[in-house]
Motif scaffolding. Sequence first.
Motif, short mmCIF file in Angstrom:
data_model
loop_
_atom_site.label_atom_id
_atom_site.label_comp_id
_atom_site.label_asym_id
_atom_site.label_seq_id
_atom_site.Cartn_x
_atom_site.Cartn_y
_atom_site.Cartn_z
N LEU A 95 43.31 23.33 36.71
CA LEU A 95 42.48 24.51 36.47
C LEU A 95 42.25 24.71 34.97
N MET A 96 40.98 24.62 34.56
CA MET A 96 40.61 24.78 33.16
C MET A 96 39.30 25.56 33.07
N PRO A 97 39.11 26.36 32.01
CA PRO A 97 37.86 27.12 31.86
C PRO A 97 36.69 26.21 31.50
N ASP A 98 35.50 26.65 31.85
CA ASP A 98 34.26 25.94 31.53
C ASP A 98 33.59 26.65 30.36
N LEU A 99 33.61 26.04 29.19
CA LEU A 99 33.06 26.67 27.99
C LEU A 99 31.55 26.55 27.89
N THR A 100 30.95 25.69 28.68
CA THR A 100 29.49 25.50 28.60
C THR A 100 28.73 26.73 29.08
N ILE A 101 29.37 27.60 29.85
CA ILE A 101 28.66 28.77 30.37
C ILE A 101 28.35 29.80 29.29
N TYR A 102 28.91 29.61 28.09
CA TYR A 102 28.70 30.60 27.03
C TYR A 102 27.50 30.27 26.13
N GLU A 103 26.84 29.16 26.38
CA GLU A 103 25.63 28.83 25.62
C GLU A 103 24.57 29.89 25.90
N ASP A 104 23.88 30.29 24.86
CA ASP A 104 22.80 31.29 24.97
C ASP A 104 23.30 32.63 25.50
N THR A 105 24.53 32.99 25.18
CA THR A 105 25.06 34.32 25.51
C THR A 105 25.53 34.97 24.20
N PRO A 106 25.66 36.31 24.17
CA PRO A 106 26.12 36.98 22.94
C PRO A 106 27.48 36.49 22.45
N ILE A 107 28.31 35.96 23.37
CA ILE A 107 29.65 35.51 22.99
C ILE A 107 29.61 34.20 22.21
N ALA A 108 28.46 33.51 22.24
CA ALA A 108 28.34 32.21 21.58
C ALA A 108 28.63 32.31 20.08
N THR A 109 28.29 33.44 19.48
CA THR A 109 28.52 33.64 18.05
C THR A 109 30.01 33.56 17.71
N ALA A 110 30.83 34.13 18.58
CA ALA A 110 32.28 34.13 18.34
C ALA A 110 32.86 32.72 18.41
N LEU A 111 32.20 31.84 19.17
CA LEU A 111 32.68 30.46 19.31
C LEU A 111 31.99 29.50 18.34
N ALA A 112 31.13 30.02 17.48
CA ALA A 112 30.32 29.17 16.61
C ALA A 112 31.15 28.30 15.68
N GLU A 113 32.32 28.78 15.28
CA GLU A 113 33.15 28.00 14.34
C GLU A 113 33.87 26.83 15.01
N PHE A 114 33.80 26.78 16.33
CA PHE A 114 34.47 25.70 17.07
C PHE A 114 33.45 24.68 17.57
N LYS A 115 33.88 23.45 17.64
CA LYS A 115 33.09 22.43 18.32
C LYS A 115 33.50 22.47 19.80
N ILE A 116 32.58 22.98 20.62
CA ILE A 116 32.90 23.30 22.01
C ILE A 116 33.50 22.12 22.76
N THR A 117 32.89 20.93 22.60
CA THR A 117 33.38 19.74 23.34
C THR A 117 34.82 19.42 22.94
N LYS A 118 35.08 19.48 21.63
CA LYS A 118 36.44 19.19 21.14
C LYS A 118 37.41 20.27 21.57
N LEU A 119 36.96 21.53 21.51
CA LEU A 119 37.81 22.65 21.89
C LEU A 119 38.21 22.55 23.37
N ALA A 120 37.25 22.21 24.21
CA ALA A 120 37.52 22.10 25.65
C ALA A 120 38.61 21.07 25.95
N LYS A 121 38.63 19.99 25.17
CA LYS A 121 39.62 18.93 25.39
C LYS A 121 41.03 19.33 24.93
N THR A 122 41.10 20.31 24.02
CA THR A 122 42.40 20.67 23.46
C THR A 122 42.98 21.95 24.07
N LEU A 123 42.23 22.57 25.00
CA LEU A 123 42.74 23.78 25.64
C LEU A 123 43.90 23.46 26.57
#
Length: 528
Positions: A95-123
């Motif tokens: 069980l792992m979260p799906d970070l791709t659902i945050y694209e084009d949402t207001p929350i995307a700004t908060a994740l802007a400093e992270f590389k989503i693909t890399k972050l997903a692998k290290t969660l």
Amino acid sequence: MQEIELKFLVPESRLKGLMRQTHVKSSQTTQLAAHYYDTTDQQLAQAGIGLRIRKEGDTWVQTIKAGGDGIAARLEHNAVLDNDQVQTMLNNNELMPDLTIYEDTPIATALAEFKITKLAKTLTRLYVTGVERTTRLLTESNENGTDNRIEMAYDQGEIIHGTDDSLRKDIQEIEFELVSGDLDFLFTTAKTWCKRYKLCLSTVTKAENGGLLINGQNHSPAVNVNLSQLKIDKDSSATAFIRAVVHNCLLQILPNSSAIVAGSTEDNHILQLRIGIDRLRTALKAFANFSNEINPEWLPILNQTATLLSDYYQLAYINAQIEPELQSLGAPVVDWTTDIEDIKITPINTLQANDFQITLLELIAFTMSDSSIEPQTDQLAKDKLEKTLAKQYKKFVKTNKKTDKVTDIELVSGGANASTDTAYDDQSESELLNQLRNLRYIGEFSAPLLSKKKAKKKTKRWLKRLIKAQKALEQLNDDNQYQKLYEVKSKTDANALYGAGWFAAILTGDQNHIDVRLAKFADSSTFW
């Protein structure tokens, strides 16, 4: 969407009464099982982001919280997941979260400093929570025919370490979340419950508590001043400016207060809370005419709270810091435990007081209120700040001259008048310290608006010299207080004579150092 929520800790003495109000016929009880995710070095937590997958009744929901005002408002995004897919992942321990659902949402700004693909692998799943949540909807009709609605949620359960389920932390808190309607209804309701059940505000989220469990800590470190969080611009109105300043003070006050009401006895939490309150007191006095919404009842309560905290801190600091230092120099042991225990009002008692908690709620409400509807909204803050700073600087100059005169009289008189002159000198230096402290805080608040681009070095130098002068005088004031405490203690414990003499020797060499610092600051040209 933005979540606006107030969270409180519940004292055991009021729990039964509170339970009667939360567990009514209209309330609902839900079992919540949440999995919280972060990198092993907690990069999301450091960025103020909480990420979880939670079972809410029969539904699995992925939630991320981030940003907001740092006090009561946060960005929140919820996504309902496919139950079958979640169950399959659980069965395979995947069980792992799906970070791709945050694209084009207001929350995307908060994740802007992270590389989503890399972050997903290290969660990884760091901890889980098991909570029984009892919710109740509180409503009030508006004149326009709509309803103000608040969801009250009482949570009881525990946080469990993700890899060692023997490590657990209890959860017992109540939350009030504005569902729809006016913000005033949220604060009015919270104040009513706070008065009735002696609730204490807490800014500690479940995600933060989970992080503390992972790190083997009971409380987060003390929060210092952070002026980079003071959000103002050159064209800020006076009403917007004072709200931003109060908000900045609360960002220091609330986390330290939350730690203390949760049981922390660390000196630094008490110290930083007191500094935050001192900054707030200065702002409310200096900028009292910047807003018509400032409640004159706030200051007396803050003054009393600061005094009680200082009384306790002095003895606690002597016991924890000064005594070990003196003993390393060969001093006999002086036991201050009884003195500390004899203080009837401890920091946690002080902060649990209803009037202080209500004041915090009113201050939060003030920072979140609309500054543009006040009469003074067309007045620029910078136009009023120059006068405020000039007035405070004039007070300092006058007090500094008075202190110099008293010192000269003391040097000339000596003999029989020495004790009288010294007492007057202590009073003058205390007044001078207050003037310096106030001038520093007003200067720090004002600098972003008044400091011109070409004069930034001058501003920095002025503040630097002011702070050095303040700290030198503060040290003298502290040493004076410690010397007196050891002197009083020596009447019942002869071992305290060493400490009294040691501080008396230190005090004789402090004045020259202070005179140099004050002279350098007095010679600095002002930046406004």
